[in-house]
Design an enzyme around this catalytic site. Sequence first.
Site, PDB file in Angstrom:
ATOM      1  CE  LYS A  38      -0.527   0.034   5.041  1.00 35.46           C
ATOM      2  NZ  LYS A  38      -1.480   0.048   6.168  1.00 35.46           N
ATOM      3  CE1 TYR A 258      10.766  32.229   0.242  1.00 42.02           C
ATOM      4  CE2 TYR A 258      10.985  29.858   0.432  1.00 42.02           C
ATOM      5  CZ  TYR A 258      10.686  30.973  -0.323  1.00 42.02           C
ATOM      6  OH  TYR A 258      10.298  30.842  -1.636  1.00 42.02           O
ATOM      7  CG  MET A 306       7.486  23.532  -3.186  1.00 41.82           C
ATOM      8  SD  MET A 306       6.225  24.410  -4.119  1.00 41.82           S
ATOM      9  CE  MET A 306       5.201  25.061  -2.790  1.00 41.82           C
TER      10      MET A 306
END
Length: 366
Positions: A38, A258, A306
């Site tokens: 799975k 950031y 990201m």
Amino acid sequence: MAINLRPTIAEVRLSAVRKNLQKLKKTAAPARVLFVVKANAYGHGAAALARLAEREGLAWGFGVSSVEEGLALRAGGIISPVLVLGSLYPFESFVEAINADLMVTIASLDAARQVIEAARRLGKKAVCHIKLETGMGRIGARKPSVLKIYDELSASGAVAVAGMYTHFSSADTDPRYTAQQLGFFSETAAALRERGAKNLTLHAANSAAAVTVPESRLDMVRCGIAAYGLADGFEPALALKTRVVFIKNVREGAFISYNKSFCADRPLKIATLPVGYADGYLRRFSNRADVLIGGLRCRVLGNVTMDMTMVDVTAVKDAAVGSEAVLLGRQGREEVTAQELAALADTITYEVVTLISGRVPRVYLE
């Protein structure tokens, strides 16, 4: 065919998966092994690993979470038994499952009635395993309901009850509770036999129980995490790798990433890697995790972004654009383990590997 130019990849060593499944098969014998694939085989790639296991006879069948995952295995050429471990909803899912010869989990009387209706509508017999709730508190029926479910399914003539199973909550941490769950399971299995149930495949053990609780192996064990080498005594199969795409020197006082999340306390050489939280490299690793470059541990500096992550390569003499960076796995004598990353993120190894996203190509090595 997809074009993959970005150097970020997840390498999966088939030899490690093979070795782990062979060990599980030997340990569990004569019980069969249901290889749990799975969540894209815990991030390792379900189709490729299922084909390996089927081709080499390393597992009796496969466990998936949803009908969609089962259909994907069938589309990938898998013909072995596939058990959908999740609770099916909407109930129309039973039609797709039956059509694809997927075994379904029945955990309620409503589900039992829906699978009977679906089988009759298709004119094709369904195969199911009944899920008994013994203490996990997730899905499953208690003993009285299990007996009613069995009676209704057996009387229908439309559904074959092939097995019954439960799920241990704490097989790796609480032997007493595991024994209690196994006791509840054994009582229900005995009650089913009194009702005339024959040849049911009984299964309860996950990887931890399959290895450490011999009495729980029963007719079949369901193994996932150990097959991928993320349990003690097994060989990790997956490595997350990329390459340096940018190098710069910064002065003392320079900020990185950031929100000025790192400030250089001395002149540093910084490498930028094309990997970030969109790839499953968690933001929790910011200023905490190490990456292997040139055989050395290089600290992540500033917030993981990201798509990119910055690391300190000041000590790496030959660091350059194109240098290999290992975020998870081994390089030279050093290794970053899933256990290490899980501890940094206050999570578990399962999450570390399953969160590696679909945009990271899986590369299979023999």
